[in-house]
Design an enzyme around this catalytic site. Structure first.
Site, PDB file in Angstrom:
ATOM      1  CG  HIS A  19      -1.844  -1.007   1.294  1.00  0.00           C
ATOM      2  ND1 HIS A  19      -3.269  -1.000   1.476  1.00  0.00           N
ATOM      3  CD2 HIS A  19      -2.006  -2.770   1.234  1.00  0.00           C
ATOM      4  CE1 HIS A  19      -3.579  -2.256   1.840  1.00  0.00           C
ATOM      5  NE2 HIS A  19      -2.699  -3.131   1.033  1.00  0.00           N
ATOM      6  CG  HIS A 358       2.163 -12.226  -4.320  1.00  0.00           C
ATOM      7  ND1 HIS A 358       3.173 -11.669  -4.974  1.00  0.00           N
ATOM      8  CD2 HIS A 358       1.943 -11.464  -3.276  1.00  0.00           C
ATOM      9  CE1 HIS A 358       2.987 -10.554  -4.016  1.00  0.00           C
ATOM     10  NE2 HIS A 358       2.124 -10.258  -3.592  1.00  0.00           N
ATOM     11  CB  SER A 363       4.152  -8.535  -8.019  1.00  0.00           C
ATOM     12  OG  SER A 363       5.237  -8.405  -6.895  1.00  0.00           O
ATOM     13  CD  GLU A 366       6.556  -3.418  -9.036  1.00  0.00           C
ATOM     14  OE1 GLU A 366       7.323  -4.132  -8.538  1.00  0.00           O
ATOM     15  OE2 GLU A 366       6.629  -2.545  -7.814  1.00  0.00           O
ATOM     16  N   GLY A 381      -7.288 -12.708  -1.714  1.00  0.00           N
ATOM     17  CA  GLY A 381      -8.306 -11.696  -2.493  1.00  0.00           C
ATOM     18  C   GLY A 381      -7.511 -10.850  -3.943  1.00  0.00           C
ATOM     19  CG  ASP A 382      -5.699  -8.171  -5.688  1.00  0.00           C
ATOM     20  OD1 ASP A 382      -4.783  -8.191  -4.665  1.00  0.00           O
ATOM     21  OD2 ASP A 382      -4.620  -6.810  -6.588  1.00  0.00           O
ATOM     22  CD  GLN A 383      -2.718 -12.225  -3.666  1.00  0.00           C
ATOM     23  OE1 GLN A 383      -1.691 -13.608  -3.583  1.00  0.00           O
ATOM     24  NE2 GLN A 383      -1.543 -11.476  -2.395  1.00  0.00           N
TER      25      GLN A 383
END
Length: 469
Positions: A19, A358, A363, A366, A381-383
């Protein structure tokens, strides 16, 4: 600071590494463009940041045409306080302390020549916009996940479409821009989520979404064109990313750990496009048995690797991972295991072939922006949603792991198979081609006249207008 006082923007961040990084990147962009930016987070996170970087509490640093200052608020808890053990007890406590601190800051600055003109928060601190609203200060939200994930939460909160429920746990979700299977939605929204608290916390932000004058997203138009277009019908949304790609000519960083000095030197010694980079972010903690399977998969595939195996967060009371007996000796000429790494530099390095990740949004962007194919290993979660996009929509990934809610072990044979698939042969070439295409698009978005650069400038104009009103 010159005769004309700069416009003062306050950034308030939840103390997680994933965050702090994007909000601080935004802060550096705004400072570089001439604003005075104060970055606020908890004292606990502040201690980690100051120990690892060249920043100090309350010091003012010139950045471009503006200034950046850090302030850390005390959570008023002893190190071993039981409140810290659970997010469900810590969150309401920090809200009380944080609201008081931010209110005092606003009042103190009202008396100076740099009153606070705008407040920006990220989604795990939804109370920040309430404080801004109470003081009559304009606020904006920096959404630090994808627009598609924002769309999922938005449609769930407003009950615009059916989502999985206790009675129907396996239904698919038809968002305007994509169909997500029951196990591809952000899994904090699924009835079987092991972490329902975080879903509730994020939805708090959607309750007061009428308060921010703008929602900024760390993404770019070309990457999520359909999701952005659909959401724009409901809310003022601006894509301004990838933020880490915007050069503010400053090396200020919010990392919690010092990277090992020798990492880049070691990568320099490896052949081009030969190294698999492995990192599961700052929070995800894999079961020990899964770590073993990844280790044996690496040994059996004989690929070269750089593996970030960080100690678990001190408040989580988890056991540190250990590697199988003989692993370090057996892979000493091929691999390197470290506790932390300068991820952007690593992913930009020519010896890196792919990224076992993950799939957190930082990440993911990037990797996309630096043209690196991925092996997906989402936890929660959003992963899980990002995985769907990286593999099926953007074409830069190979699916490897499952979300922790599915409770499945990935075997060493699967690890070996996927490592080889992503690094050699026709599939690896196709992934790399797609990744380079997205890299080019990301660079264009943040370049002069690009979509993100235009959106960031428009946001800056909004802040200036609001400040002068």
């Amino acid at each position: 600071m010159g005769s004309k006082a700069p416009i003062h923007v306050l950034l308030v961040s939840f103390p997680g590494q994933g965050h702090i990084n994007p909000l601080l990147r935004l802060g550096k962009c705004l400072a570089a463009k001439g604003l005075f930016v104060t970055f606020v987070t908890t004292e606990d996170a502040g201690k980690d940041m100051t120990a690892s970087n060249n920043i100090t509490h309350k010091s003012v640093t010139p950045v471009g045409d503006g200034f950046l200052k850090f302030e850390f608020f005390d959570e008023c808890l002893k190190p071993n306080d039981p409140i810290k053990k659970s997010p469900s007890t810590l969150t309401p406590h920090v809200e009380l302390v944080g609201k008081k601190f931010i209110s005092q800051m606003i009042k103190q600055h009202e008396a100076t020549n740099i009153p606070i003109s705008c407040i920006i928060n990220n989604p795990f601190y939804p109370w920040v916009v309430d404080v801004a609203s109470d003081h009559g200060i304009p606020s904006a939200l920096l959404w630090i996940q994808s627009t598609a994930v924002f769309s999922a939460y938005y449609h769930y909160f407003h009950k615009l479409i059916p989502f999985p429920s206790n009675t129907e746990p396996y239904i698919d979700v038809q968002l305007p821009s994509i169909l997500l299977k029951y196990n591809e939605i952000p899994d904090f929204l699924h009835p079987s989520s092991p972490f329902p608290f975080f879903g509730t916390l994020i939805l708090e932000q959607f309750k007061n979404l009428s308060k921010p004058f703008c929602v900024l997203v760390d993404t770019f138009d070309e990457l999520e064109h359909d999701s952005i277009k659909n959401l724009s019908k409901y809310i003022p949304i601006r894509s301004i990313g990838p933020l880490f790609k915007i050069d503010t000519k400053t090396n200020i960083s919010g990392n919690f750990f010092m990277p090992d000095d020798c990492i880049i030197g070691w990568l320099n010694s490896r052949p081009l496009a030969s190294v698999v980079y492995i990192s599961f972010g700052s929070i995800v903690h894999l079961p020990q048995k899964q770590v073993d399977e990844i280790a044996y998969g690496l040994v059996n595939s004989k690929v070269s690797f750089l593996w970030v195996l960080k100690p678990p967060h001190k408040h989580l009371e988890l056991q540190p991972h250990f590697l199988p007996n003989g692993f370090i000796e057996e892979t000493s000429n091929k691999g390197k295991v470290v506790q932390w790494s300068p991820q952007e530099q690593v992913l930009a390095h020519p010896s890196v072939a792919c990224f076992l990740t993950h799939c957190g949004w930082n990440s993911s962007t990037e990797a996309l922006t630096l043209g690196v194919p991925v092996l997906t290993f989402p936890a929660w979660g959003d992963q899980v949603t990002n995985t769907k996009f990286l593999v099926d929509v953007l074409g830069i990934g190979v699916r490897l792991g499952y979300s922790q809610a599915e409770n499945k072990m990935v075997t060493r044979d699967e690890v070996k198979k996927c490592l080889l698939e992503a690094t050699i042969g026709s599939k690896a070439e196709e992934l790399k081609r797609n990744a380079l295409r997205w890299k080019k698009a990301a660079e264009a978005a943040v370049a002069d006249g690009g979509s993100s650069e235009r959106n960031l400038n428009a946001f800056l104009e909004d802040i200036k207008k609001l400040a002068h009103n």
